[in-house]
Design an enzyme around this catalytic site. Structure first.
Site, PDB file in Angstrom:
ATOM      1  N   HIS A   1     -12.284   3.905  10.135  1.00  0.00           N
ATOM      2  CA  HIS A   1     -11.092   4.007   9.402  1.00  0.00           C
ATOM      3  C   HIS A   1     -11.044   3.728   8.060  1.00  0.00           C
ATOM      4  CE1 HIS A   1      -6.732   3.180   9.033  1.00  0.00           C
ATOM      5  NE2 HIS A   1      -6.951   2.099   8.588  1.00  0.00           N
TER       6      HIS A   1
ATOM      7  N   ASP B   1      -8.924   3.924   4.517  1.00  0.00           N
ATOM      8  CA  ASP B   1      -7.592   3.795   4.007  1.00  0.00           C
ATOM      9  C   ASP B   1      -7.615   4.767   2.806  1.00  0.00           C
ATOM     10  OD1 ASP B   1      -6.141   1.852   5.641  1.00  0.00           O
ATOM     11  OD2 ASP B   1      -7.680   0.368   5.078  1.00  0.00           O
TER      12      ASP B   1
ATOM     13  N   ASP C   1      -4.122   1.606  12.642  1.00  0.00           N
ATOM     14  CA  ASP C   1      -3.572   0.533  11.782  1.00  0.00           C
ATOM     15  C   ASP C   1      -2.207   0.508  11.350  1.00  0.00           C
ATOM     16  OD1 ASP C   1      -4.491  -1.555  10.216  1.00  0.00           O
ATOM     17  OD2 ASP C   1      -4.930  -0.370   8.475  1.00  0.00           O
TER      18      ASP C   1
ATOM     19  N   HIS D   1      -0.426   4.259   5.030  1.00  0.00           N
ATOM     20  CA  HIS D   1       0.235   3.029   5.466  1.00  0.00           C
ATOM     21  C   HIS D   1      -0.099   1.977   4.756  1.00  0.00           C
ATOM     22  CE1 HIS D   1      -3.544   3.384   7.395  1.00  0.00           C
ATOM     23  NE2 HIS D   1      -3.614   2.284   7.501  1.00  0.00           N
TER      24      HIS D   1
END
Length: 955
Positions: free
Chosen positions: A68, A70, A192, A437
């Protein structure tokens, strides 16, 4: 291969004719081999990659290796990619991709999924041809699979649907251009984001996704779903679109997005590796196998396990070596009667097995807001966090749409014209990153927030050149054109210089498909001006004194003493020009002296508790807000036939202007908040509350990402029996464009200029959180309090607008729908010193222009108009009303593509999926088939968006 529709070539839709990916093939092409897919499964493009074999009589555990990544959070996008500033967080995305590709080549059983196209795009551009061939082979074989595929994994609470569609299209197009059909994601993956919006699910379904998996949902909802085995469901994501158009299979991942406890084998983890030498005393295979699985809360004999986490797999060997052993030893127990089968897999392969199970799934029709991970930990603060960045992102979206439109309307000279080389790509990528996000959500570190804003500013600088070029082409005037970035605080050097500039022209470009009337306020130093339109008609105008709050906000960045106020009217998808001349070069009249009133109050929630408010979490220390000041200073300004204003001061750091423009039925509230004082040791969350006599009975309504509206009810969830533990924070919801309360007679609607948090705590009341400044971190990872320093380091001052309408409920949508669209897509103002209409080039200058033959019907919105490649243009037409929302406009409506544009001839049209990475007729979702192409007459049903690739010719 490429396939044409109605003479339109589609160079980016590679491999669309081919049926399958997932077998051995040459790296540059997909295979036409058709796999066996089982009963009821499609054999066309939606049939999935070659998936590992499963065992029907066993519990099949699908290990999904993933990372994951970001697109900015604790570090900037660049820092995350390069592995810079590892003192903040050890993360280097380029090394993750390097390592994974190396490890995938060592065993054909291994799989990996990748999500964030913004990072992969950057990595791909740096690779050699040999590495690209290897990666393409892995993609074609289904061993490297792209999931989700947007430029980022967008936030779902604070994003507008138009920007979400754009960023998804940006990522999906790159994957399609690069890998063809084999690179097309089949599954949406939002592991997430902090709560999940119904409109996002609707968008994913319309883009052709077969399923959607996420990691976070309310702790009470999750406990109930685990107990009833409803962790997977069919999400019916629209009340207006006919099923199954917006139906999406949705699953909650069992471990969020982390591996099961004890099974993290990354260099950032501390779990023990699998020690499989029986001659050593620390042999632990039996122990690990025994505690591997507890999946009794899922309905089928399949379970998905996310094997990875934040920025993991920088050393992929650690992960794969241990997972290889796990698979080997767990499966070896099958010879002794074990019924557990472990395999490398992907979300697409897991979803295929669920589909083949042919079970009946529970139905979901609401959304997943608000999200709480514990009794007093509601993630509702980020609905408002960083209000200035939220506004800047929204304005940047409007500018990007204008940039895209003018690139089409102005033709080739838009990108290479008299003002240099311009482009829209830089802005598109910046906006794509901003949807992340931890971007527009406001949940990043301060230095990362600055980086997001810098990217948007750079993107607009590139677009500015394009816009100048295009307007020069359309108007015939190559006079220098300037844009005033700070009009919201009355700063514009050209309009303020009254002694040097006797007259100037203002161009108003309208990106909407209908004529708009828009109030303009220009900073000036004279007391009397003449404003005329392109026909020489005088426009009513008035100079009003500059407010004290505006003077305080701008400080030394401008010196205007007044604002010239007048109404402009701009044609659909076009511009008009106004000439402003100074008549009296003397200071405007001063403001009346303030008086006192107690009629309106602004309020504050103070944050101080063991679980403090922070970037994510809203946790007030009382159910009742405290009033900043029970009396407000009032300054009344009445301006002839143009505008009426009332300025209210609640404290030195909170003020509000109430405005009513002539000819407008909406009331404007311009609020200014900050710097929020913290010398008392308390963080503060400032709300504005609108109290009415409407009998709302604990019900209120909010939009979902700016589109459909959802009903909310105080202390209630449609899905489960709520045990309310936070009476304020637990009743807050996100709004992107509007919210309202109503009874049988009246509806109060509030239209916002950015994403914010909203609630109705009291009957007949609607409150909106405007600003937050906090003293503590909320322990959710960001590691610093949300206390923005502002430009002068004494605290951020935020300013915004709310539009209020009071109408009968059956008329409300006809008013607030166009208001909301007008707030999202605002006119773009540009200025020229002097008037090009009065020079020797009068015969070649155009003071006004419309790109449409006629204004679009009120129900139709031009969502997208952008240059796709040299010969084709992408267009999206949207029905912007819900079913039964409007007696007048909630009906199907037809638009003729060939009669749409005034200066462009449509030669061909091909309908595409919403994500513009499939032909509509080739969309073939699991068990659901959609598609009804129409060459010229486009019929839109309520809430329907239709996407076309057009071949155009400039007339």
């Amino acid at each position: 291969k490429h396939r044409s529709r109605n003479a339109v070539g589609a160079s980016s839709l590679a491999c669309v004719d081919l049926a399958q990916c997932g077998v051995d093939m040459t790296p540059a092409s997909c295979s036409a081999h058709v796999l066996s897919t089982g009963p009821g499964m499609p054999s066309g493009p939606a049939a999935l990659h070659s998936c590992p074999a499963t065992k029907p009589s066993m519990l099949n555990v699908h290990l999904v290796p993933h990372t994951h990544d970001d697109v900015g959070w604790l570090k900037t996008v660049d820092q995350y990619y390069h592995g810079d500033r590892n003192n903040i967080q050890h993360a280097g995305v380029q090394y993750i991709l390097d390592s994974v590709i190396d490890q995938l080549q060592k065993d054909p059983a291994r799989r990996f999924i990748y999500v964030e196209t913004a990072f992969f795009y950057r990595w791909w551009r740096q690779q050699s041809q040999n590495t690209r061939r290897i990666v393409t082979q892995l993609v074609n074989e289904g061993r490297l699979e792209f999931i989700n595929g947007g430029w980022c994994m967008s936030d779902e609470a604070t994003t507008h649907y138009s920007a979400v569609i754009d960023q998804m299209t940006l990522g999906l197009r790159f994957l399609n251009d690069t890998f063809g059909e084999c690179g097309r994601p089949r599954v949406a993956w939002h592991i997430d984001p902090f709560g999940h919006a119904r409109e996002h699910a609707s968008i994913f379904a319309q883009m052709g996704y077969d399923g959607f998996f996420f990691g976070r949902l309310d702790y009470q909802d999750k406990a109930r779903r685990m107990k009833t085995k409803e962790m997977e469901m069919l999400w019916r994501a629209s009340e207006s679109l006919t099923p199954p158009l917006a139906d999406l299979f949705t699953g909650v991942l069992p471990n969020g997005y982390n591996p099961p406890e004890g099974f993290c084998w990354d260099q950032s983890c501390n779990d023990a590796p699998i020690r499989d030498d029986p001659d050593l005393e620390d042999y632990n295979v039996d122990e690990i196998v025994q505690r591997f699985l507890n999946a009794a809360f899922y309905k089928t004999n399949h379970i998905i396990m996310t094997m990875g986490s934040d920025f993991q797999y920088e050393n992929a060997n650690l992960w794969y070596k241990n997972m290889d052993k796990l698979i080997k030893y767990v499966n070896a127990l099958q010879a002794k009667g074990s019924k557990v089968n472990v395999l490398y897999s992907t979300p697409s392969c897991y979803l295929q097995e669920l589909n083949l199970a042919n079970l009946t799934w529970p139905l979901k029709t609401d959304d997943f807001f608000p999200y709480a991970d514990d009794a007093h930990d509601f993630w509702t603060g980020y609905f408002t966090s960083r209000p200035a960045l939220k506004l800047y992102e929204r304005l940047s979206n409007s500018r990007l749409q204008t940039c895209n439109q003018l690139e089409v309307l102005g033709g080739p000279k838009s990108t290479s014209g008299p003002f240099g080389e311009g482009d829209s790509d830089t802005m598109s990528k910046a906006m794509g990153v901003a949807q992340h996000h931890d971007a527009v959500s406001g949940t990043e570190k301060q230095h990362v927030a600055y980086d997001y804003a810098r990217r948007l500013a750079t993107g607009w600088a590139h677009c500015e050149v394009l816009v100048r070029n295009s307007l020069a082409v359309l108007s015939g005037s190559e006079s220098p054109r300037v844009f005033c970035e700070n009009l919201n605080i009355s700063v514009c050097p050209l309009t303020e210089s009254s002694q040097k500039v006797l007259y100037f022209s203002m161009n108003v470009y309208n990106p909407l498909g209908r004529t708009v009337s828009w109030p303009v306020r220009l900073p000036v130093n004279g007391s009397l001006y003449s404003v005329t339109d392109t026909k020489g008609k005088t426009v009513d105008s008035q100079v009003v004194p500059l407010s004290k709050s505006t003077q305080q906000m701008r400080r030394n960045r401008g010196y205007a003493k007044g604002e010239l106020v007048f109404q402009v009217e701009a044609p659909p998808l076009g511009y008009t020009t106004y000439i402003i001349s100074i008549l009296k070069d003397e200071p405007p009249a001063s403001s009346p002296k303030p008086t006192a009133t107690r009629s309106i109050q602004n309020k504050v929630h103070a944050a101080e508790s063991r679980q403090p408010s922070g970037a994510y979490i809203f946790r007030p220390n009382s159910s009742d807000p405290f009033v900043i000041n029970k009396t407000a200073e009032i300054q009344i300004v009445t301006v002839s036939s143009t505008v009426q204003e009332v300025t209210q001061w609640f404290s030195p750091w909170v003020s509000q202007v109430v405005r009513l423009y002539e000819g407008h039925r909406e009331l404007e509230l311009e609020w200014t908040v900050g710097p929020v004082p913290i010398a008392d040791g308390l963080g503060k969350e400032v709300i504005t509350r609108l109290d009415t006599d409407i009998e709302s009975s604990d019900y209120f309504y909010t939009d979902s990402n700016g589109r459909e509206v959802l009903e909310r009810r105080k202390d209630y969830r449609p899905t489960w029996d709520l045990k309310q533990t936070e009476p304020i924070a637990g009743n807050y919801y996100p709004i992107n464009s509007r919210a309202y309360i109503k009874d049988d007679k009246h509806q109060l609607t509030v239209v916002t200029d950015r994403s914010q948090g909203v609630s109705s705590i009291y009957n007949g009341s609607l409150e909106i959180m405007l600003h937050r400044r906090l003293l503590y971190d909320d322990f959710r990872g960001v590691g610093e309090p949300l206390s923005e320093p502002g430009e002068f380091f004494d605290g951020l001052v935020a300013r915004g607008r709310l539009l209020l309408t009071l109408t009968p409920p059956n008329m409300a949508a006809d008013v607030h729908r166009p208001l909301a669209q007008g707030m999202v897509l605002q006119p773009l103002l540009s200025f020229q010193d002097g008037t090009p209409l009065a020079n020797t080039k009068l015969e070649v200058c155009r003071g006004s222009f419309s790109g449409l033959q006629d204004a679009l019907p009120p129900a139709v919105h031009l969502l997208t108009l952008s240059q796709w490649d040299k010969d084709s243009v992408l267009i999206r037409l949207e029905h912007q009303y819900q079913a039964k929302e409007s007696k007048t406009h909630s009906q199907p409506i037809t638009v003729n593509l060939q009669k749409l544009f005034s200066t462009l001839e449509v030669l061909g049209a091909s309908e595409m999926s919403l994500g513009a990475n499939q032909w509509k007729e080739d969309m073939n979702r699991l068990q659901w088939n959609t598609g009804n192409p129409s060459p010229w007459e486009v019929t839109l049903n309520p809430m329907e968006i239709r996407t076309f690739l057009l071949q155009l010719r400039q007339l």
